[in-house]
Design a protein around this motif. Sequence first.
Motif, PDB file in Angstrom:
ATOM      1  N   ARG A  16      33.753  37.320  23.614  1.00 30.29           N
ATOM      2  CA  ARG A  16      32.793  36.282  24.044  1.00 30.29           C
ATOM      3  C   ARG A  16      33.419  35.363  25.098  1.00 30.29           C
ATOM      4  NH1 ARG A  16      29.031  34.418  20.267  1.00 30.29           N
ATOM      5  NH2 ARG A  16      28.743  32.666  21.727  1.00 30.29           N
ATOM      6  N   THR A  17      34.710  35.096  24.957  1.00 29.41           N
ATOM      7  CA  THR A  17      35.393  34.236  25.924  1.00 29.41           C
ATOM      8  C   THR A  17      35.434  34.897  27.302  1.00 29.41           C
ATOM      9  OG1 THR A  17      36.770  33.232  24.191  1.00 29.41           O
ATOM     10  CG2 THR A  17      37.540  33.027  26.465  1.00 29.41           C
ATOM     11  N   LEU A  18      35.752  36.182  27.339  1.00 29.30           N
ATOM     12  CA  LEU A  18      35.774  36.901  28.619  1.00 29.30           C
ATOM     13  C   LEU A  18      34.382  36.917  29.246  1.00 29.30           C
ATOM     14  CD1 LEU A  18      38.147  39.916  27.812  1.00 29.30           C
ATOM     15  CD2 LEU A  18      38.682  37.844  29.091  1.00 29.30           C
ATOM     16  N   GLN A  19      33.350  37.126  28.418  1.00 30.34           N
ATOM     17  CA  GLN A  19      31.971  37.102  28.935  1.00 30.34           C
ATOM     18  C   GLN A  19      31.622  35.721  29.482  1.00 30.34           C
ATOM     19  OE1 GLN A  19      29.620  38.364  25.574  1.00 30.34           O
ATOM     20  NE2 GLN A  19      30.513  40.416  25.549  1.00 30.34           N
ATOM     21  N   ALA A  20      32.096  34.673  28.798  1.00 25.91           N
ATOM     22  CA  ALA A  20      31.821  33.304  29.256  1.00 25.91           C
ATOM     23  C   ALA A  20      32.493  33.032  30.603  1.00 25.91           C
ATOM     24  CB  ALA A  20      32.314  32.302  28.213  1.00 25.91           C
ATOM     25  N   LEU A  21      33.694  33.558  30.798  1.00 25.32           N
ATOM     26  CA  LEU A  21      34.398  33.363  32.068  1.00 25.32           C
ATOM     27  C   LEU A  21      33.674  34.083  33.206  1.00 25.32           C
ATOM     28  CD1 LEU A  21      38.101  33.761  30.853  1.00 25.32           C
ATOM     29  CD2 LEU A  21      36.980  31.645  31.595  1.00 25.32           C
ATOM     30  N   VAL A  22      33.193  35.295  32.933  1.00 18.85           N
ATOM     31  CA  VAL A  22      32.428  36.027  33.944  1.00 18.85           C
ATOM     32  C   VAL A  22      31.140  35.272  34.274  1.00 18.85           C
ATOM     33  CG1 VAL A  22      31.188  38.159  34.454  1.00 18.85           C
ATOM     34  CG2 VAL A  22      33.403  38.261  33.286  1.00 18.85           C
ATOM     35  N   THR A  65      45.119  40.485  29.740  1.00 21.06           N
ATOM     36  CA  THR A  65      43.806  39.911  29.446  1.00 21.06           C
ATOM     37  C   THR A  65      43.135  39.376  30.706  1.00 21.06           C
ATOM     38  OG1 THR A  65      44.728  39.252  27.306  1.00 21.06           O
ATOM     39  CG2 THR A  65      42.558  38.409  27.860  1.00 21.06           C
ATOM     40  N   THR A  66      43.914  38.744  31.575  1.00 21.62           N
ATOM     41  CA  THR A  66      43.341  38.282  32.840  1.00 21.62           C
ATOM     42  C   THR A  66      42.904  39.470  33.691  1.00 21.62           C
ATOM     43  OG1 THR A  66      44.733  36.302  32.817  1.00 21.62           O
ATOM     44  CG2 THR A  66      43.777  36.925  34.931  1.00 21.62           C
ATOM     45  N   ASP A 100      38.431  43.009  35.843  1.00 18.84           N
ATOM     46  CA  ASP A 100      37.706  44.287  35.763  1.00 18.84           C
ATOM     47  C   ASP A 100      36.274  44.073  35.284  1.00 18.84           C
ATOM     48  OD1 ASP A 100      39.679  46.007  36.701  1.00 18.84           O
ATOM     49  OD2 ASP A 100      40.557  46.311  34.720  1.00 18.84           O
ATOM     50  N   LEU A 101      36.110  43.233  34.255  1.00 21.22           N
ATOM     51  CA  LEU A 101      34.771  42.984  33.707  1.00 21.22           C
ATOM     52  C   LEU A 101      33.858  42.304  34.731  1.00 21.22           C
ATOM     53  CD1 LEU A 101      35.594  41.734  30.091  1.00 21.22           C
ATOM     54  CD2 LEU A 101      34.408  43.847  30.701  1.00 21.22           C
ATOM     55  N   SER A 102      34.442  41.489  35.594  1.00 17.07           N
ATOM     56  CA  SER A 102      33.622  40.723  36.531  1.00 17.07           C
ATOM     57  C   SER A 102      33.103  41.554  37.701  1.00 17.07           C
ATOM     58  CB  SER A 102      34.431  39.535  37.072  1.00 17.07           C
ATOM     59  OG  SER A 102      35.482  39.987  37.904  1.00 17.07           O
ATOM     60  N   LEU A 103      33.714  42.722  37.969  1.00 23.99           N
ATOM     61  CA  LEU A 103      33.374  43.461  39.188  1.00 23.99           C
ATOM     62  C   LEU A 103      31.907  43.886  39.228  1.00 23.99           C
ATOM     63  CD1 LEU A 103      36.551  45.649  39.842  1.00 23.99           C
ATOM     64  CD2 LEU A 103      35.888  43.468  40.856  1.00 23.99           C
ATOM     65  N   ASP A 104      31.368  44.369  38.107  1.00 23.56           N
ATOM     66  CA  ASP A 104      29.961  44.791  38.099  1.00 23.56           C
ATOM     67  C   ASP A 104      29.025  43.622  38.405  1.00 23.56           C
ATOM     68  OD1 ASP A 104      30.434  47.460  37.603  1.00 23.56           O
ATOM     69  OD2 ASP A 104      30.395  47.213  35.426  1.00 23.56           O
ATOM     70  N   GLY A 121      39.403  50.518  38.502  1.00 20.19           N
ATOM     71  CA  GLY A 121      38.413  51.523  38.122  1.00 20.19           C
ATOM     72  C   GLY A 121      37.770  52.249  39.292  1.00 20.19           C
ATOM     73  N   GLY A 122      38.405  52.219  40.462  1.00 20.31           N
ATOM     74  CA  GLY A 122      37.818  52.862  41.637  1.00 20.31           C
ATOM     75  C   GLY A 122      36.493  52.259  42.051  1.00 20.31           C
ATOM     76  N   HIS A 123      36.308  50.982  41.753  1.00 17.66           N
ATOM     77  CA  HIS A 123      35.028  50.317  42.039  1.00 17.66           C
ATOM     78  C   HIS A 123      34.741  50.326  43.541  1.00 17.66           C
ATOM     79  CE1 HIS A 123      31.713  47.525  41.490  1.00 17.66           C
ATOM     80  NE2 HIS A 123      31.880  47.643  40.176  1.00 17.66           N
ATOM     81  N   PRO A 124      33.489  50.574  43.940  1.00 15.46           N
ATOM     82  CA  PRO A 124      33.168  50.707  45.370  1.00 15.46           C
ATOM     83  C   PRO A 124      33.331  49.432  46.185  1.00 15.46           C
ATOM     84  CG  PRO A 124      31.165  50.777  44.028  1.00 15.46           C
ATOM     85  CD  PRO A 124      32.322  50.894  43.093  1.00 15.46           C
ATOM     86  N   ILE A 125      33.385  48.263  45.553  1.00 19.08           N
ATOM     87  CA  ILE A 125      33.514  47.030  46.335  1.00 19.08           C
ATOM     88  C   ILE A 125      34.977  46.719  46.679  1.00 19.08           C
ATOM     89  CG2 ILE A 125      31.448  46.081  45.249  1.00 19.08           C
ATOM     90  CD1 ILE A 125      33.269  44.122  43.735  1.00 19.08           C
ATOM     91  N   VAL A 126      35.908  47.567  46.240  1.00 22.88           N
ATOM     92  CA  VAL A 126      37.334  47.296  46.429  1.00 22.88           C
ATOM     93  C   VAL A 126      37.803  47.841  47.778  1.00 22.88           C
ATOM     94  CG1 VAL A 126      39.669  47.706  45.556  1.00 22.88           C
ATOM     95  CG2 VAL A 126      37.782  47.304  43.945  1.00 22.88           C
ATOM     96  N   THR A 127      38.491  47.005  48.549  1.00 24.92           N
ATOM     97  CA  THR A 127      39.124  47.409  49.807  1.00 24.92           C
ATOM     98  C   THR A 127      40.624  47.151  49.692  1.00 24.92           C
ATOM     99  OG1 THR A 127      37.165  46.786  51.077  1.00 24.92           O
ATOM    100  CG2 THR A 127      39.214  47.077  52.307  1.00 24.92           C
ATOM    101  N   ARG A 128      41.424  48.153  50.026  1.00 25.33           N
ATOM    102  CA  ARG A 128      42.887  47.997  49.971  1.00 25.33           C
ATOM    103  C   ARG A 128      43.433  47.756  51.368  1.00 25.33           C
ATOM    104  NH1 ARG A 128      45.643  49.620  45.443  1.00 25.33           N
ATOM    105  NH2 ARG A 128      44.351  50.374  43.720  1.00 25.33           N
TER     106      ARG A 128
END
Length: 634
Positions: free
Chosen positions: A417-423, A448-449, A454-458, A480-487
């Motif tokens: 719940r805390t991680l969801q609250a931060l997102v 944890t951070t 990771d949870l916030s990306l979606d 997670g190979g998320h499409p919004i990531v640029t290296r």
Amino acid sequence: MQIPDWLEKLGLGQYARHFAENDVDLEILRDLTDQDLEKIGVTSLGHRRKLLRAIAELREEVERSVPPAAAAAAAPIWPDQVDSAERRHVTVMFADLVGSTALSARMDPEDLREVISAYQKCVAATVNPFDGFVAKYMGDGVLCYFGWPRAHEDDAERAVRTALAVAKAVAALKTPGGEPLAARVGIATGLVVVGDLVGEGAAQEEAVVGETPNIAARLQGLASPGQVVVAETTRQLLGDNFELADLGRQHLKGIPDPTSAFAVLGERAVESRFEARASDAVSGMVGRDHELALILERWSQAKAGEGQLMLVSGEAGIGKSRLSRSVVDSIARESHLRIKYQCSPYYTDTPLFPVIRHLILSAGITPEDSNDDKLDKLEATLVNGKSDVALIATMIGLQCETRYGQLNLTPQQQRARTLQALVAELIAQSREKSVLFVLEDAHWIDPTTLEFIDLSLDQVVGSRVLILVTARPTFQHGFGGHPIVTRLTLNRLGREPITALVGDLTGGKPLPAALLDEIVAKTDGMPLFVEELTKMLLESGELKETAVAYELTGELSHLDIPASLNASLMARLDRLQPVKEVAQTAACIGREFHYSLLKAVSPLDDAGLQSALERLISAELIFARGRPPEARYV
């Protein structure tokens, strides 16, 4: 004995799978470094220290089992750190128990022995998490090294943090009669020769030769009970990380020249390591125009509601934080919210440390505030309403049952719940303003951070958020190979930007071309090295004399490595056991050396020497031209 059995014997059987997945057998085990252990998943600093000690014991067992004749004929498995002395830039900490003489006059010897023992154990337990080395117990004094046998880029800072923790921990101890104890600590940094074994049996110790330990001991004598005093040599390496009080120049017994001393008042709340180091004027960014343009392009996409994550990767000193600072400066006049998370090597096992630190700083919470004041400030900072305040308040250690009631959640539920609250808070902030979310030094991020990111990306995908992450190459997380990531990988600078950087640092004063060539060559395109070497020349007041000397001799060999870089370079070498000895041998030949000459003076055979050189090349500590046996190296 098998690896799982060995780990179980140490009480660390949980890591057997990590060792197996990385094909670590007993032969490879002897070569593992602290960095290797961290890479395979041993995230706990305490566990890595325990493993490294056990590995050292295993090495000694192997060496004792080899007959002397065979040992003499064989190439060394690794350099013997314990029995060979080294020139090292070391920070020395000397801690003393206040009033021990008075205690001895009025306490039974057995009771005094227990007090001294408790004090010594307290100091040792405090030093260990900061990777310091307890070199010697001297009755009521404890001598510690930071920078040997293993260097870190921030040994001076580690020593001061340790000293403050020692003062606090000893203050919590009491005599059998209830009297509180206190320690005072002196710290100095300098060049020493360390590692010679002196004495025998239980009295055997690793001696350190040089002025630095004497200065640390004398500074300890200046300190008040519970106080930490540091030398000028240490202060220069601390940046703005600590609040200091100038005690003036002190005449110390046995030290010929007066020594500047500073009392450490406490840790300073700074937003990032870069800001703390850049206590003086920050030079302008050079050679990164394309990289800056790419990040600003992603910022424009984020402002339009297409959230982005930029991962900027590069080795220490390459300019990641400088680039991040330039992004902040470039959008300073735009309406936006900036969030800054600073990861720390001291808190890699502390869940959500950078999150908590940011919330406390942004809310303006101070230790002097009452619990209710802290809750009021937190409420005023959060924008997602009061529904999640209890979770976030509990996360940062506030008592909130009276105001919000019991959470009535299991630990697992509370964490989720805390991680969801931060997102939810991040997304709510982005509805009010575009958000630049800077995460510095992700190679030190706690799990944890990282899970929170990771949870916030979606959710970030359709939000006005740019997450800008800086990390060293050891950070291999793929989000997670998320499409919004640029290296984005930062490369070393060429001659033109180095020239511009030197000009910026010298105030536009041109240097002789030959001297500039030498700076370019010695710094290998690393912006931090360019800055520190040039600043050292400027601060010495000998820039003109150095230029003339170079014109005459064609050498800058008299220049030392700047103290601010010495620990960083030595830390890189220490991580390369057992091939550090090859680098040291090569350095005796010179900055450039030929394979055939190195082979002639090295005890290693062709295969061993070439393998060692390949590791040094991979670490970018040397560069090769050609192939052995005709290879030349720089």
